[in-house]
Design a protein around this motif. Structure first.
Motif, PDB file in Angstrom:
ATOM      1  N   VAL A  48      50.034  15.876  69.921  1.00  0.00           N
ATOM      2  CA  VAL A  48      51.047  16.883  69.607  1.00  0.00           C
ATOM      3  C   VAL A  48      51.317  16.787  68.107  1.00  0.00           C
ATOM      4  O   VAL A  48      52.381  16.369  67.690  1.00  0.00           O
ATOM      5  CB  VAL A  48      52.343  16.634  70.407  1.00  0.00           C
ATOM      6  N   TYR A  49      50.336  17.152  67.307  1.00  0.00           N
ATOM      7  CA  TYR A  49      50.470  16.972  65.863  1.00  0.00           C
ATOM      8  C   TYR A  49      51.320  18.074  65.247  1.00  0.00           C
ATOM      9  O   TYR A  49      51.104  19.257  65.448  1.00  0.00           O
ATOM     10  CB  TYR A  49      49.102  16.949  65.180  1.00  0.00           C
ATOM     11  N   THR A  50      52.316  17.633  64.501  1.00  0.00           N
ATOM     12  CA  THR A  50      53.114  18.508  63.647  1.00  0.00           C
ATOM     13  C   THR A  50      53.279  17.779  62.319  1.00  0.00           C
ATOM     14  O   THR A  50      52.920  16.609  62.192  1.00  0.00           O
ATOM     15  CB  THR A  50      54.501  18.801  64.268  1.00  0.00           C
ATOM     16  N   ASN A  51      53.833  18.452  61.358  1.00  0.00           N
ATOM     17  CA  ASN A  51      53.980  17.838  60.039  1.00  0.00           C
ATOM     18  C   ASN A  51      54.869  16.598  60.060  1.00  0.00           C
ATOM     19  O   ASN A  51      54.679  15.685  59.268  1.00  0.00           O
ATOM     20  CB  ASN A  51      54.531  18.853  59.029  1.00  0.00           C
ATOM     21  N   ASP A  52      55.845  16.554  60.958  1.00  0.00           N
ATOM     22  CA  ASP A  52      56.722  15.390  61.013  1.00  0.00           C
ATOM     23  C   ASP A  52      56.038  14.177  61.640  1.00  0.00           C
ATOM     24  O   ASP A  52      56.560  13.071  61.568  1.00  0.00           O
ATOM     25  CB  ASP A  52      58.020  15.723  61.738  1.00  0.00           C
ATOM     26  N   LYS A  53      54.876  14.353  62.245  1.00  0.00           N
ATOM     27  CA  LYS A  53      54.123  13.233  62.829  1.00  0.00           C
ATOM     28  C   LYS A  53      53.208  12.556  61.806  1.00  0.00           C
ATOM     29  O   LYS A  53      52.615  11.516  62.096  1.00  0.00           O
ATOM     30  CB  LYS A  53      53.260  13.706  64.009  1.00  0.00           C
ATOM     31  N   LEU A  54      53.088  13.128  60.624  1.00  0.00           N
ATOM     32  CA  LEU A  54      52.208  12.563  59.600  1.00  0.00           C
ATOM     33  C   LEU A  54      52.638  11.157  59.200  1.00  0.00           C
ATOM     34  O   LEU A  54      51.806  10.252  59.094  1.00  0.00           O
ATOM     35  CB  LEU A  54      52.169  13.477  58.372  1.00  0.00           C
ATOM     36  N   ALA A  55      53.924  10.943  59.016  1.00  0.00           N
ATOM     37  CA  ALA A  55      54.413   9.613  58.622  1.00  0.00           C
ATOM     38  C   ALA A  55      54.125   8.582  59.705  1.00  0.00           C
ATOM     39  O   ALA A  55      53.672   7.471  59.406  1.00  0.00           O
ATOM     40  CB  ALA A  55      55.908   9.674  58.321  1.00  0.00           C
ATOM     41  N   SER A  56      54.353   8.930  60.967  1.00  0.00           N
ATOM     42  CA  SER A  56      54.054   8.003  62.071  1.00  0.00           C
ATOM     43  C   SER A  56      52.575   7.676  62.121  1.00  0.00           C
ATOM     44  O   SER A  56      52.194   6.527  62.341  1.00  0.00           O
ATOM     45  CB  SER A  56      54.474   8.616  63.413  1.00  0.00           C
ATOM     46  N   THR A  57      51.741   8.681  61.914  1.00  0.00           N
ATOM     47  CA  THR A  57      50.292   8.469  61.944  1.00  0.00           C
ATOM     48  C   THR A  57      49.854   7.563  60.801  1.00  0.00           C
ATOM     49  O   THR A  57      49.035   6.661  61.003  1.00  0.00           O
ATOM     50  CB  THR A  57      49.557   9.820  61.873  1.00  0.00           C
ATOM     51  N   LEU A  58      50.401   7.776  59.621  1.00  0.00           N
ATOM     52  CA  LEU A  58      50.032   6.942  58.472  1.00  0.00           C
ATOM     53  C   LEU A  58      50.490   5.495  58.656  1.00  0.00           C
ATOM     54  O   LEU A  58      49.734   4.557  58.382  1.00  0.00           O
ATOM     55  CB  LEU A  58      50.625   7.519  57.187  1.00  0.00           C
ATOM     56  N   VAL A  59      51.701   5.310  59.131  1.00  0.00           N
ATOM     57  CA  VAL A  59      52.216   3.954  59.354  1.00  0.00           C
ATOM     58  C   VAL A  59      51.381   3.243  60.419  1.00  0.00           C
ATOM     59  O   VAL A  59      51.017   2.077  60.267  1.00  0.00           O
ATOM     60  CB  VAL A  59      53.711   3.985  59.732  1.00  0.00           C
ATOM     61  N   ALA A  60      51.056   3.951  61.502  1.00  0.00           N
ATOM     62  CA  ALA A  60      50.238   3.350  62.564  1.00  0.00           C
ATOM     63  C   ALA A  60      48.834   3.039  62.064  1.00  0.00           C
ATOM     64  O   ALA A  60      48.249   2.011  62.438  1.00  0.00           O
ATOM     65  CB  ALA A  60      50.186   4.269  63.771  1.00  0.00           C
ATOM     66  N   SER A  61      48.289   3.885  61.205  1.00  0.00           N
ATOM     67  CA  SER A  61      46.952   3.631  60.646  1.00  0.00           C
ATOM     68  C   SER A  61      46.960   2.402  59.747  1.00  0.00           C
ATOM     69  O   SER A  61      46.043   1.571  59.807  1.00  0.00           O
ATOM     70  CB  SER A  61      46.466   4.845  59.863  1.00  0.00           C
ATOM     71  N   ILE A  62      47.991   2.277  58.939  1.00  0.00           N
ATOM     72  CA  ILE A  62      48.117   1.091  58.078  1.00  0.00           C
ATOM     73  C   ILE A  62      48.309  -0.156  58.930  1.00  0.00           C
ATOM     74  O   ILE A  62      47.706  -1.201  58.670  1.00  0.00           O
ATOM     75  CB  ILE A  62      49.275   1.280  57.069  1.00  0.00           C
ATOM     76  N   GLY A  63      49.134  -0.051  59.968  1.00  0.00           N
ATOM     77  CA  GLY A  63      49.319  -1.170  60.887  1.00  0.00           C
ATOM     78  C   GLY A  63      48.029  -1.558  61.580  1.00  0.00           C
ATOM     79  O   GLY A  63      47.721  -2.745  61.746  1.00  0.00           O
ATOM     80  N   LEU A  64      47.241  -0.565  61.997  1.00  0.00           N
ATOM     81  CA  LEU A  64      45.957  -0.837  62.645  1.00  0.00           C
ATOM     82  C   LEU A  64      45.021  -1.567  61.694  1.00  0.00           C
ATOM     83  O   LEU A  64      44.366  -2.548  62.085  1.00  0.00           O
ATOM     84  CB  LEU A  64      45.335   0.462  63.143  1.00  0.00           C
ATOM     85  N   LEU A  65      44.958  -1.123  60.447  1.00  0.00           N
ATOM     86  CA  LEU A  65      44.116  -1.814  59.460  1.00  0.00           C
ATOM     87  C   LEU A  65      44.589  -3.251  59.238  1.00  0.00           C
ATOM     88  O   LEU A  65      43.774  -4.180  59.143  1.00  0.00           O
ATOM     89  CB  LEU A  65      44.118  -1.049  58.139  1.00  0.00           C
ATOM     90  N   ALA A  66      45.897  -3.453  59.166  1.00  0.00           N
ATOM     91  CA  ALA A  66      46.431  -4.802  58.978  1.00  0.00           C
ATOM     92  C   ALA A  66      46.097  -5.687  60.177  1.00  0.00           C
ATOM     93  O   ALA A  66      45.717  -6.859  60.004  1.00  0.00           O
ATOM     94  CB  ALA A  66      47.947  -4.747  58.774  1.00  0.00           C
TER      95      ALA A  66
END
Length: 188
Positions: free
Chosen positions: A47-65
């Motif tokens: 359910v992608y909307t513009n307000d989900k971008l921050a959650s996606t970026l944080v989760a991506s950084i967390g996944l990399l970590a």
């Protein structure tokens, strides 16, 4: 009654052995945390909307970590002293930060007392069965996590619904969240 080995040196030897054996289970907790990141990324992508971008970026950084931490631990690239003394606490901080960022970014204006309680309870249970620490530090870090989580939810709900929420309803919502977390801690 506390069951311990008779000579204290034997008890210390057993405790050291037990923590070293549990050090392998630390990788399981890293995988759980990485899977949580994958869950957040997938749910934000569905359910992608513009307000989900921050959650996606944080989760991506967390996944990399978490992938980096998994590689460092799996292949022994960290000094033994660091991996045994600091990695469990670093992982706890990463998981707590990821839960709070998910709470803050994903439920931005619609907080309820049950927000992320399930994930908090899951990770609390996972701390008890996977962290290679003595019981006292595990109880302390889970108490801190649950306490901060309950406090953040209570204050956030009170601020958002200041006009329409009475004190009794707020206490009931926060109390139910706290009781569910205490129940998980007592089961673990």
């Amino acid at each position: 009654m506390r069951l311990t080995f008779a000579p204290e040196s034997l008890e210390n030897l057993y405790q050291t052995y037990f923590r070293r054996q549990r050090h392998e289970t630390l990788l399981v907790l890293v995988v759980f945390a990485a899977l949580f990141d994958c869950y957040v990324i997938i749910m934000c992508a569905v359910v992608y909307t513009n307000d989900k971008l921050a959650s996606t970026l944080v989760a991506s950084i967390g996944l990399l970590a978490h992938v980096l931490l998994f590689i460092l631990c799996k292949y022994g690239l960290l000094p033994d002293r660091i991996s045994r003394k600091f990695v469990p606490y670093i992982l706890w901080i990463l998981i707590a930060a990821q839960i709070f960022s998910y709470l803050g970014l994903n439920f931005a204006n619609f907080h309820e007392a049950s927000d992320t309680v399930g994930w908090q309870a899951f990770f609390v249970f996972s701390f008890f069965i996977t962290l290679p620490l003595r019981l006292t530090p595990i109880v302390l870090i889970t108490t801190v996590s649950c306490g901060i989580h309950t406090l953040v939810l209570g204050v956030t709900i009170a601020q958002q619904q200041q006009d329409s929420l009475n004190g009794q309803t707020l206490l009931l919502q926060v109390g139910s969240a706290l009781l569910s977390l205490v129940g998980v801690i007592s089961v673990a």
